[in-house]
Design a protein around this motif. Structure first.
Motif, short mmCIF file in Angstrom:
data_model
loop_
_atom_site.label_atom_id
_atom_site.label_comp_id
_atom_site.label_asym_id
_atom_site.label_seq_id
_atom_site.Cartn_x
_atom_site.Cartn_y
_atom_site.Cartn_z
N LEU A 13 -54.30 2.38 -0.62
CA LEU A 13 -54.59 1.20 0.20
C LEU A 13 -54.10 1.43 1.63
O LEU A 13 -54.78 1.07 2.60
CB LEU A 13 -53.91 -0.04 -0.38
N ALA B 152 -54.94 -5.63 5.75
CA ALA B 152 -55.04 -4.38 4.99
C ALA B 152 -53.70 -3.65 4.96
O ALA B 152 -53.28 -3.14 3.92
CB ALA B 152 -56.13 -3.48 5.59
N ALA C 263 -56.18 1.33 5.03
CA ALA C 263 -55.79 0.51 6.17
C ALA C 263 -55.76 1.36 7.44
O ALA C 263 -56.19 0.93 8.51
CB ALA C 263 -54.43 -0.13 5.92
#
Ligand SMILES: Nc1ncnc2c1ncn2[C@@H]1O[C@H](COP(=O)(O)OP(=O)(O)OP(=O)(O)O)[C@@H](O)[C@H]1O
Ligand SMILES: [Mg+2]
Lengths: 419, 236
Positions: free
Chosen positions: A295, A24, A299
């Motif tokens: 993103l 991630a 994560a």
């Protein structure tokens, strides 16, 4: 050393979770790096496509002459005044050939047969305007008995190679192949019009390929354009345009205002196109960078989950470490070390992935026949690589921060008696 | 031996220890004026029913629990009011712990487990030879490079004893160190522990359920009602 082994061992304990979180982080940091490189690369490409658009002012005579103080004619006196404007470093004269012209070619063309008849436009410029692309030993001036040197637009060549050549079965050309190619053109008569002047045929030799040459036509020496105009019975004094170079983009507005107050108009088509393309590239890249940041945030959430679980399942172990003399800060430091390993690995993986994806994208683009296509649409720098690595590290450390604080606050007496 | 000497020269001395917990809104007074003094080299066994507060006492003496009232002098330093990270540093310097089980980190080798306490200290970074020397003294030197998870229960407790002593502590606190071992194994570990500690001049307090294992101790204490009472040695 032992702590590093311990940290690695702990990560291996929940290898799947660690791998997931690393992936991630890699995705977040990598796409951030990728889109930053894409944004920078696209604006480089735009700058190459429109060289010096942000440092040049194109002056043209007014379309309507209102009989102002200077009459709006671009004669030598006007050029001198423009050159004297503050901020202007150079004033280069341009003169369009004002009569019809055409080229009829029927012969061999780099191994293929070419049979065309085309309208030809021509503009005369000073040698300095093309100096960047003209060969050093090319005088770019008319010499009696030899063909007229002329430059063609590199954008035109791109169009030819990208669209024209593949569809007509003609060979693709490079700038190097074109240099020295000589063909006759006909002045005073075109496919659709004729002038009142004489019809004459002159040989023309390609002297350079330049992004600064006129797009649809031949760029010839200034005195050649003037001589052609005179022979066609057109006025021999004055110019159809002057290109002003300014020292820096910051001076553009002031110079433009001064040019207008002298009674001239501006032709800012190139710059507007460049700005529009640059803006589009920047906006697109920024949008994707925001997505990449999202993103990264996700994560960070994954890291938080992973380490919250780790603190819960490792209470006893943390208690043992405290009994062995670890301070609260050292207990949380172990978790942060683990997070830093994940973040560093994720960031590095992301960088490699982004570089790989970029070279794939470039390779794919190279197979697309679109004109003006640059070699690469990416520009990666060490600064953005360092930033992407830092983002990966920060995402991991940020996600592990609260769990690590929790680990520091654990009551060792209690974790040891809980069993 | 005077009481002052115990807390001053490397032993431990506790005065008027009170520790209470809240449970279901009621106050549970686990320690209620406990007093204790152990001199260097002295081995003291601690008995008491389950829930009498043995582990609680050990945590306080080792600086793992600071929620108590009263005074604890550890190697001459007063523990009450000592804040982190000084408390942890003092623990790292002066205390060794052995618990009933889960002493070792299973993913590290035995040798790495032994050197783990040094990872939290400044300076002092002994090499693997220090670990093998310590393992030699508990009779499991060949296991140095084995993963801790692969050791038997008895081997694990020997390694834990070796680790508790490798830092040369002044006070060794053992909470049911033989609790998960069978009779013969438990006896061997108990004997080993007593002889090693005595030979090194370490003050030892061992909490246990099984008086038969600790006949070699110098003294025995009984914890009940929150207070410590002397118990005749050997009287099981
Ligand atoms: N952190 C805590 N919070 C609440 N109660 C606690 C806490 N620690 C211990 N206690 C309680 O204090 C009492 C004494 O616990 P402790 O673990 O010291 O007993 P012990 O003598 O070691 O028992 P055992 O022999 O079973 O190990 C118990 O009733 C226990 O439930
Ligand atoms: Mg207990």
């Amino acid at each position: 050393m032992t702590l590093l082994r311990l940290a690695l061992g702990n990560l291996r304990r929940d290898a799947l979770g660690a791998a997931f979180v690393t992936a991630a982080i890699a995705l977040g940091a990598g796409s951030l790096f990728f889109f930053a490189g894409l944004g920078a690369g696209l604006s480089n490409a735009v700058a190459r496509l429109f060289p010096e658009a942000d440092r040049t002012v194109e002056v043209v005579p007014p379309r309507l002459r209102l009989g102002g103080l200077f009459g709006g004619r671009l004669d030598e006196a006007a050029v001198a005044r423009l050159r004297a404007l503050p901020g202007v470093t150079e004033a280069r004269r341009r003169l369009l050939f004002g009569a019809p012209a055409s080229a009829v070619y029927d012969g061999s063309f780099f191994g293929a047969r070419l049979d065309v008849a085309i309208e030809v436009a021509a503009e005369g410029v000073e040698r300095g305007a093309l100096a960047a692309e003209l060969p050093r030993d090319e005088p770019f001036s008319a010499a009696a008995g030899s063909p007229v040197p002329a430059c063609v637009s590199s954008r035109l060549l791109d169009l030819y190679d990208g669209v024209f050549a593949p569809t007509r079965g003609l060979p693709r050309l490079t700038a190097g192949m074109l240099l020295g190619f000589t063909a006759p053109i006909t002045l005073g008569r075109s496919l659709v019009a004729a002038s009142r002047g004489p019809v004459e045929t002159v040989p023309v030799r390609i002297a350079c390929v330049s992004p600064r040459a006129m797009l649809a036509g031949l760029t010839v020496p200034l005195e050649v354009a003037r001589a052609w105009n005179l022979r066609q019975g057109l006025p021999g004094d004055g110019y159809t345009g002057v290109s002003l170079s300014v020292a820096s983009p910051r001076e553009l507005p002031a110079v433009e205002a001064a040019v207008r107050s002298l009674g001239f108009e501006l032709n800012s088509g190139d710059r507007e196109a460049a700005q529009a393309a640059g803006r589009a590239a920047a906006v697109g890249a920024t949008a994707f960078e925001l997505l990449a940041l999202l993103l990264v945030v996700l994560a960070t959430g994954g890291v938080f989950q992973l380490f919250s679980g780790a603190v819960r399942s490792r209470r006893r172990e943390i208690g043992i470490l405290r009994a062995l003399g670890a301070t609260p800060a050292q207990a949380s430091g172990l978790l942060l070390l683990e997070a830093a390993i994940l973040g560093g690995a994720g960031g590095a993986l992301g960088l490699c992935g982004a570089l790989g994806a970029a070279s794939l994208a470039d390779a794919w683009l190279r197979r697309l026949p679109f004109p003006g296509r640059p070699e690469t649409i990416f520009a990666f720098g060490t600064a953005s690589a360092a930033a992407a690595l830092a983002v990966g590290l920060l995402a991991a450390l940020g996600g592990a921060y609260l769990p690590a604080r929790l680990a520091a606050r654990l009551d060792p007496a209690r974790t040891l008696s809980d069993g | 031996m005077s009481e002052g000497a115990a807390g001053g020269t490397g032993g431990v001395e506790a005065r008027g220890l009170v520790r209470s917990f809240r449970r279901d809104g009621r106050e549970l007074r686990v320690l209620d004026g406990a007093e204790l003094s152990i001199a260097p080299g002295e081995v003291v066994a601690l008995f008491g029913e389950s829930g009498s507060g043995k582990s609680t006492l050990l945590s306080i003496l080792g600086g793992l629990d600071d929620g108590f009232a009263g005074s604890v002098r550890l190697s001459g330093v007063e523990l009450s009011g000592l804040a982190e990270p000084e408390r942890s540093r003092l623990r790292a310097r002066t205390v060794g712990f052995v618990f009933q089980d889960h002493n070792l980190l299973p993913r590290l080798t035995v040798s790495e487990n032994l050197l783990l306490p040094f990872a939290f200290r400044r300076g002092e970074r002994p090499g693997p030879e220090a670990a093998s020397e310590a393992l030699e003294s508990v009779g499991i030197a060949p296991l140095a490079r084995e993963r801790a998870a692969r050791l038997s229960g008895g081997e694990r407790q020997r390694a834990a004893v070796a680790r508790a002593l490798v830092t040369r502590p002044r006070l060794l606190l053992c909470d049911e160190p033989t609790g998960s071992l069978d009779g013969a194994n438990g006896r061997r570990v108990a004997e080993l522990l007593v002889s090693l500690a005595r030979g090194r001049g370490v003050a030892v307090l061992v909490a246990s359920h099984d008086p038969s294992l600790w006949r070699g101790a110098d003294r025995a204490l009984e914890l009940s009602g929150g207070r410590l009472r002397a118990r005749l040695a050997g009287a099981a």
